[in-house]
Design a protein around this motif. Structure first.
Motif, short mmCIF file in Angstrom:
data_model
loop_
_atom_site.label_atom_id
_atom_site.label_comp_id
_atom_site.label_asym_id
_atom_site.label_seq_id
_atom_site.Cartn_x
_atom_site.Cartn_y
_atom_site.Cartn_z
N GLY A 215 -59.94 -29.89 52.40
CA GLY A 215 -60.99 -29.18 53.10
C GLY A 215 -61.98 -30.14 53.75
O GLY A 215 -61.94 -31.35 53.54
N PRO A 216 -62.88 -29.58 54.55
CA PRO A 216 -63.90 -30.41 55.21
C PRO A 216 -64.76 -31.14 54.18
O PRO A 216 -64.89 -30.70 53.03
CB PRO A 216 -64.73 -29.39 56.00
CG PRO A 216 -63.85 -28.19 56.13
CD PRO A 216 -63.01 -28.16 54.89
N ASP A 217 -65.37 -32.22 54.59
CA ASP A 217 -66.21 -33.00 53.68
C ASP A 217 -67.32 -32.16 53.07
O ASP A 217 -67.64 -32.31 51.88
CB ASP A 217 -66.82 -34.20 54.42
CG ASP A 217 -65.78 -35.26 54.76
OD1 ASP A 217 -64.70 -35.25 54.14
OD2 ASP A 217 -66.05 -36.08 55.67
N TYR A 218 -67.90 -31.25 53.87
CA TYR A 218 -69.04 -30.48 53.34
C TYR A 218 -68.61 -29.55 52.22
O TYR A 218 -69.41 -29.24 51.33
CB TYR A 218 -69.73 -29.71 54.47
CG TYR A 218 -69.03 -28.45 54.93
CD1 TYR A 218 -69.21 -27.23 54.28
CD2 TYR A 218 -68.20 -28.47 56.05
CE1 TYR A 218 -68.57 -26.09 54.72
CE2 TYR A 218 -67.56 -27.33 56.49
CZ TYR A 218 -67.74 -26.14 55.82
OH TYR A 218 -67.11 -25.00 56.26
N VAL A 219 -67.35 -29.10 52.23
CA VAL A 219 -66.87 -28.24 51.15
C VAL A 219 -66.81 -29.03 49.85
O VAL A 219 -67.29 -28.58 48.80
CB VAL A 219 -65.48 -27.66 51.49
CG1 VAL A 219 -64.89 -26.93 50.29
CG2 VAL A 219 -65.59 -26.70 52.67
N ARG A 220 -66.24 -30.22 49.90
CA ARG A 220 -66.13 -31.05 48.69
C ARG A 220 -67.51 -31.52 48.24
O ARG A 220 -67.79 -31.56 47.04
CB ARG A 220 -65.21 -32.24 48.95
CG ARG A 220 -63.76 -31.83 49.27
CD ARG A 220 -62.81 -33.01 49.12
NE ARG A 220 -63.19 -34.14 49.95
CZ ARG A 220 -62.86 -34.26 51.23
NH1 ARG A 220 -62.13 -33.31 51.82
NH2 ARG A 220 -63.23 -35.32 51.93
N ASN A 221 -68.37 -31.87 49.19
CA ASN A 221 -69.72 -32.32 48.82
C ASN A 221 -70.51 -31.20 48.15
O ASN A 221 -71.23 -31.43 47.18
CB ASN A 221 -70.46 -32.82 50.06
CG ASN A 221 -69.86 -34.09 50.63
OD1 ASN A 221 -69.17 -34.82 49.92
ND2 ASN A 221 -70.11 -34.35 51.91
N THR A 222 -70.37 -29.99 48.69
CA THR A 222 -71.07 -28.84 48.10
C THR A 222 -70.56 -28.57 46.70
O THR A 222 -71.33 -28.28 45.77
CB THR A 222 -70.88 -27.59 48.97
OG1 THR A 222 -71.42 -27.83 50.27
CG2 THR A 222 -71.58 -26.39 48.35
N ALA A 223 -69.24 -28.67 46.51
CA ALA A 223 -68.66 -28.44 45.19
C ALA A 223 -69.19 -29.45 44.18
O ALA A 223 -69.55 -29.10 43.05
CB ALA A 223 -67.14 -28.53 45.28
N SER A 224 -69.23 -30.71 44.58
CA SER A 224 -69.74 -31.75 43.68
C SER A 224 -71.21 -31.51 43.34
O SER A 224 -71.64 -31.71 42.20
CB SER A 224 -69.56 -33.13 44.34
OG SER A 224 -68.19 -33.39 44.57
N PHE A 225 -72.00 -31.10 44.34
CA PHE A 225 -73.42 -30.84 44.12
C PHE A 225 -73.62 -29.67 43.14
O PHE A 225 -74.38 -29.76 42.19
CB PHE A 225 -74.09 -30.53 45.45
CG PHE A 225 -75.54 -30.12 45.32
CD1 PHE A 225 -76.53 -31.07 45.08
CD2 PHE A 225 -75.90 -28.78 45.43
CE1 PHE A 225 -77.86 -30.68 44.95
CE2 PHE A 225 -77.22 -28.39 45.29
CZ PHE A 225 -78.21 -29.35 45.06
N LEU A 226 -72.89 -28.57 43.39
CA LEU A 226 -73.05 -27.40 42.54
C LEU A 226 -72.57 -27.66 41.11
O LEU A 226 -73.09 -27.08 40.15
CB LEU A 226 -72.26 -26.22 43.13
CG LEU A 226 -72.80 -25.65 44.44
CD1 LEU A 226 -71.87 -24.54 44.94
CD2 LEU A 226 -74.22 -25.10 44.25
N GLY A 227 -71.60 -28.55 40.97
CA GLY A 227 -71.09 -28.86 39.64
C GLY A 227 -72.15 -29.40 38.70
O GLY A 227 -72.05 -29.25 37.48
N ALA A 228 -73.19 -30.02 39.26
CA ALA A 228 -74.26 -30.57 38.43
C ALA A 228 -75.15 -29.49 37.84
O ALA A 228 -75.90 -29.75 36.90
CB ALA A 228 -75.09 -31.55 39.26
#
Length: 257
Positions: A215-228
């Motif tokens: 997926g796009p970078d923003y999808v992975r970045n958002t997932a990592s952010f929300l995981g916290a």
């Protein structure tokens, strides 16, 4: 209530109306097993147009439990499902990709004759609509895997929630993996579907690990952010790291979709 009738041509017709209970599901299983023993191979027509009083997710889950306890899928030729709900069509198509030995098709309520023709073995063209999410069977019962192959519609999201609710009923904790092959966006209706979002929020207590691949970078970045901030262990992987994601989950796909 469920009415079951065996039609000529080894076809079992199941009409669903009103409110269902466990006895209705058990009745269906008994009738299907009897028809299978009498005819060897059977086809099934399931009419969901009159259904009311129970969530459709629970209905599909119960029917799937019933089919899973029957002897062999090889005893089923075709399954036709009559429904006016787009997301149930998506759910059925997702199941159809997993149980490839059985030809499963959806029809609109007014297409009963086409459904009957299909169950009789006639050549009936399938609907052109394809789901934007494809289910991938895994080697673990307490895990779900999905591939995003096109635009994700509200019907796709509801279908996925049906699988999640079904799996939660059997396992206290599950793991998830979503593999993004093609991401063309999503249907804006998903944002206004409060039922879907409330289900997602409720489901967090059941999820252990959640892998997102591609997926796009923003999808992975958002997932990592929300995981916290979530009680779920979320990890994002690049598209070429799918093997690493499966290894992180200690699981693997049973077949390629």
């Amino acid at each position: 209530m469920i009415e079951v009738e065996t039609l000529p041509g080894a076809i079992v017709s199941i009409d669903v109306t009103g409110k269902l209970d466990k006895a209705d599901i058990e009745h269906v299983i008994t009738e299907l097993e009897a028809a299978r023993e009498a005819h060897g191979k059977i086809s099934v027509i399931v009419d969901l147009t009159g259904f009311a009083g129970m969530t459709a997710e629970a209905l599909i889950a119960d029917l799937r439990y019933g089919f899973s306890h029957l002897s062999e899928l090889d005893h089923y030729e075709r399954i036709a499902v009559l429904t006016g709900h787009d997301w149930i069509e998506t759910l059925v198509r997702l199941e159809g990709r997993v149980f490839r030995r059985v030809d499963i098709r959806c029809f609109k309520p007014e297409e009963r004759q086409r459904a009957r023709a299909f169950a009789n073995g006639m050549d009936v063209a399938p609907a052109e609509t394809t789901p934007g999410i494809v289910r991938v069977p895994t080697d673990r019962g307490n895990m779900l895997a999905f591939r995003i192959t096109d635009t994700v519609r509200a019907a796709d999201a509801k279908a996925v929630m049906g699988f999640l609710n079904d799996t939660y009923a059997r396992h206290d904790k599950i793991d998830l993996i979503v593999i993004i092959d093609e991401f063309e966006g999503f249907d804006p209706a998903i944002l206004f579907d409060t039922g879907t979002w409330s289900s997602k929020a409720k489901s967090l207590s059941h999820v252990g690990r959640y892998a997102i691949v591609g997926g796009p970078d923003y999808v992975r970045n958002t997932a990592s952010f929300l995981g916290a901030f979530m009680p779920v262990e979320i990890k994002a992987f690049a598209r070429d790291e799918e093997d690493e994601a499966w290894a992180w989950l200690n699981a693997g796909p049973l077949l390629e979709v």
